[in-house]
Motif scaffolding. Structure first.
Motif, short mmCIF file in Angstrom:
data_model
loop_
_atom_site.label_atom_id
_atom_site.label_comp_id
_atom_site.label_asym_id
_atom_site.label_seq_id
_atom_site.Cartn_x
_atom_site.Cartn_y
_atom_site.Cartn_z
N ALA A 60 1.90 9.99 6.03
CA ALA A 60 2.52 11.29 6.02
C ALA A 60 4.03 11.86 5.41
O ALA A 60 5.09 12.75 5.34
CB ALA A 60 2.91 11.51 8.14
N ASP A 61 4.49 10.27 4.73
CA ASP A 61 5.15 10.18 4.37
C ASP A 61 5.65 10.15 2.37
O ASP A 61 5.85 9.24 1.96
CB ASP A 61 6.39 9.28 4.73
CG ASP A 61 6.40 9.08 6.20
OD1 ASP A 61 7.12 10.35 6.82
OD2 ASP A 61 6.32 7.91 6.44
N SER A 62 4.32 10.18 1.99
CA SER A 62 3.89 10.42 0.91
C SER A 62 3.63 11.62 0.09
O SER A 62 2.75 11.87 -0.19
CB SER A 62 2.51 9.58 0.99
OG SER A 62 2.28 8.84 -0.51
N PHE A 110 0.61 -0.98 0.06
CA PHE A 110 0.09 -0.04 -0.49
C PHE A 110 0.94 0.85 0.55
O PHE A 110 0.30 2.39 0.11
CB PHE A 110 -1.16 0.41 1.40
CG PHE A 110 -1.77 -0.84 1.42
CD1 PHE A 110 -2.80 -1.31 0.10
CD2 PHE A 110 -1.62 -2.99 1.90
CE1 PHE A 110 -4.27 -2.46 0.08
CE2 PHE A 110 -2.38 -3.45 1.15
CZ PHE A 110 -3.64 -3.57 1.28
N GLY A 111 2.12 0.93 0.36
CA GLY A 111 3.20 2.23 0.20
C GLY A 111 3.35 2.84 1.00
O GLY A 111 2.90 2.39 2.23
N ASN A 120 -2.18 15.86 -4.22
CA ASN A 120 -2.64 16.17 -5.54
C ASN A 120 -4.16 15.07 -6.07
O ASN A 120 -4.82 15.08 -6.18
CB ASN A 120 -1.94 16.15 -6.72
CG ASN A 120 -1.54 17.98 -6.53
OD1 ASN A 120 -2.32 18.99 -6.02
ND2 ASN A 120 -0.02 18.34 -6.48
N ALA A 121 -3.27 14.02 -5.13
CA ALA A 121 -3.98 13.30 -5.95
C ALA A 121 -5.02 12.50 -5.06
O ALA A 121 -6.55 11.74 -5.86
CB ALA A 121 -3.26 11.12 -5.74
N ASN A 146 -2.99 5.30 1.81
CA ASN A 146 -2.31 4.12 1.76
C ASN A 146 -2.59 3.43 2.80
O ASN A 146 -3.15 2.24 3.37
CB ASN A 146 -0.84 4.92 1.73
CG ASN A 146 -0.26 5.45 0.10
OD1 ASN A 146 -1.17 5.12 -0.38
ND2 ASN A 146 0.76 5.84 -0.05
N ASP A 147 -1.81 4.22 4.19
CA ASP A 147 -2.91 4.06 5.82
C ASP A 147 -4.60 3.44 5.75
O ASP A 147 -4.58 2.90 6.45
CB ASP A 147 -2.51 4.90 6.50
CG ASP A 147 -1.01 4.96 6.85
OD1 ASP A 147 -0.79 4.54 6.03
OD2 ASP A 147 -0.81 6.31 7.13
#
Lengths: 316, 94
Positions: free
Chosen positions: A210-212, A205-206, A217-218, A228-229
């Motif tokens: 906070a780190d993405s 899920f990446g 924008n997405a 992701n979370d």
């Protein structure tokens, strides 16, 4: 003066575009879209397509070693589905103005990525179970959410893929369930596959929200509909009970139901491993890419012959 | 210069008697290959009883940006819909 008018026009386009998104209207290939929306989609959809295609390799290795004719036919059909899913996604990506050849060459040069999960080796038949159950399971959570993505062709591709995907997860879970109620060796084999695939699956899920960096924008453009979370949590919540039913243990000592949150708490993910594999240092990165490059090059004469035959027919 | 493969749009009739519906596209060099690729890609679960393939470059589409003015001629002709008409009370089967 003209420059000023142009900027104003662009701002207008941007506003109309965002209004459409906010109203949950789909964006279609011929509609105006910000360049960053286009490039974000090309990156995301191509990565998704490449994952389906590269994902055929770890499973393909077990087709000739499947333990029964039934499991062999099923695995063959599943791998063929993955090829189909890759093609649906390449088609969607091409509507954004990039060619299939460009997409393939970006994969080969390393400019485009694919899901890191496929850089892990498949060591036993139980890995076919773990991949179907966990890897396809994680992919389904992500893809169900992406059915509502704002880009029309991507959304339609996801709907088609989701319809076909649930057989994949069930075939994997069935393999795990069978092994788990078999001999001690068989159960150990299933547990070992779960131990190896659990953490890489939840890494699919990446990074944490906070780190993405690209998530903002997405989400605003509704390319992604959940973070992701959120997706990771949803996958973990679904999967814990499935492991209990077949008597296997998820390899996370910190996994615990949190009554207050209404979700499972889980342990810290090893992000160093994640970035290591993303950056090309996983156990099978080189093997997977080399195999694709070779297959593509060895197939060149077939494509040439097909073109020559088509041209000859036109002349006659 | 390497030639690029043609893209074909695929239309599938799911059951005899129904209209063909757009399913997606395939790459193929000639029409026979296009049909076979479409069969392999879009009807792996008996989704079709007939397939059409058409070269993508042969399809003409209206522009969604102009859709308002393009479809404008139909806007003021409500009398084309049956609900436009006043019917006398008690009239049946009409």
């Amino acid at each position: 003066m003209i420059k000023f008018a142009l900027i104003k026009l662009l701002l207008m386009d941007d506003k109309i575009f965002q209004e459409k998104i906010d109203k949950d209207r789909k964006i279609e290939p011929k509609d105006w879209m910000p360049e960053k929306y286009r490039s974000h989609l090309i990156r995301q959809i191509s990565q998704h397509a490449h994952s389906e295609i590269i994902g055929m390799q770890p499973e393909g290795q077990w087709i000739s070693r499947a333990p029964s004719l039934r499991s062999k036919m099923i695995l063959l059909a599943k791998v063929q589905d993955e090829a189909g899913h890759g093609l649906y996604l390449y088609s969607a990506c091409e509507t954004l103005g990039i060619s299939r050849d460009q997409l393939i060459s970006q994969l080969h040069s390393g400019a485009a990525k694919y899901s890191s999960i496929f850089n892990y080796p498949t060591l036993s038949w139980a890995d076919m179970g773990a991949i179907g159950w966990l890897v396809d399971g994680a992919a389904i959570v992500n893809q169900v959410s992406l059915q509502r993505t704002s880009y029309g062709p991507y959304s339609r591709g996801m709907i088609k893929i989701c319809k076909e995907e649930s057989f994949h997860q069930r075939q994997g879970y069935e393999i795990m369930a069978e092994l788990a109620k078999g001999t001690k060796e068989q159960k150990d084999m299933a547990q070992d596959a779960l131990n190896r695939f659990w953490w890489p699956s939840i890494m699919m899920f990446g990074p944490h929200d906070a780190d993405s960096p690209r998530s903002g924008n997405a989400m605003k453009w509704k390319i992604k509909r959940q973070t992701n979370d959120e997706l990771r949590q949803s996958f973990i919540d679904k999967t814990v009970g499935q492991a209990e039913v077949i008597g296997l243990k998820i390899p996370d000592p910190d996994l615990k139901w949190n009554e207050k949150r209404g979700h499972y708490d889980f342990g810290e993910i090893d992000w160093e491993e994640f970035w290591n594999v993303v950056n090309g240092n996983g156990p099978c990165n080189k093997e997977r890419l080399d195999h694709h490059i070779n297959a593509h090059q060895e197939g060149e004469w077939v494509r040439e012959a097909a073109r020559a035959y088509a041209n000859k027919q036109i002349k006659n | 210069m390497k030639e690029t493969t043609n893209v074909w749009e695929v239309f599938i009739q799911s059951k005899n008697g129904l209209a063909h519906k757009h399913a997606g596209n395939v790459h193929a060099d000639d029409k026979e290959m296009a049909l076979q690729n479409a069969r392999d890609l879009y009807t792996r679960r008996n989704e079709g009883s007939c397939i059409w393939v058409v070269k993508s470059t042969d399809i003409v589409s209206s522009e969604s940006e102009d859709s308002e003015s393009f479809f404008d001629p139909a806007n003021d002709k409500l009398y084309r819909h049956p609900t436009f008409y006043n019917l006398p009370e008690g009239a049946k089967h009409i």
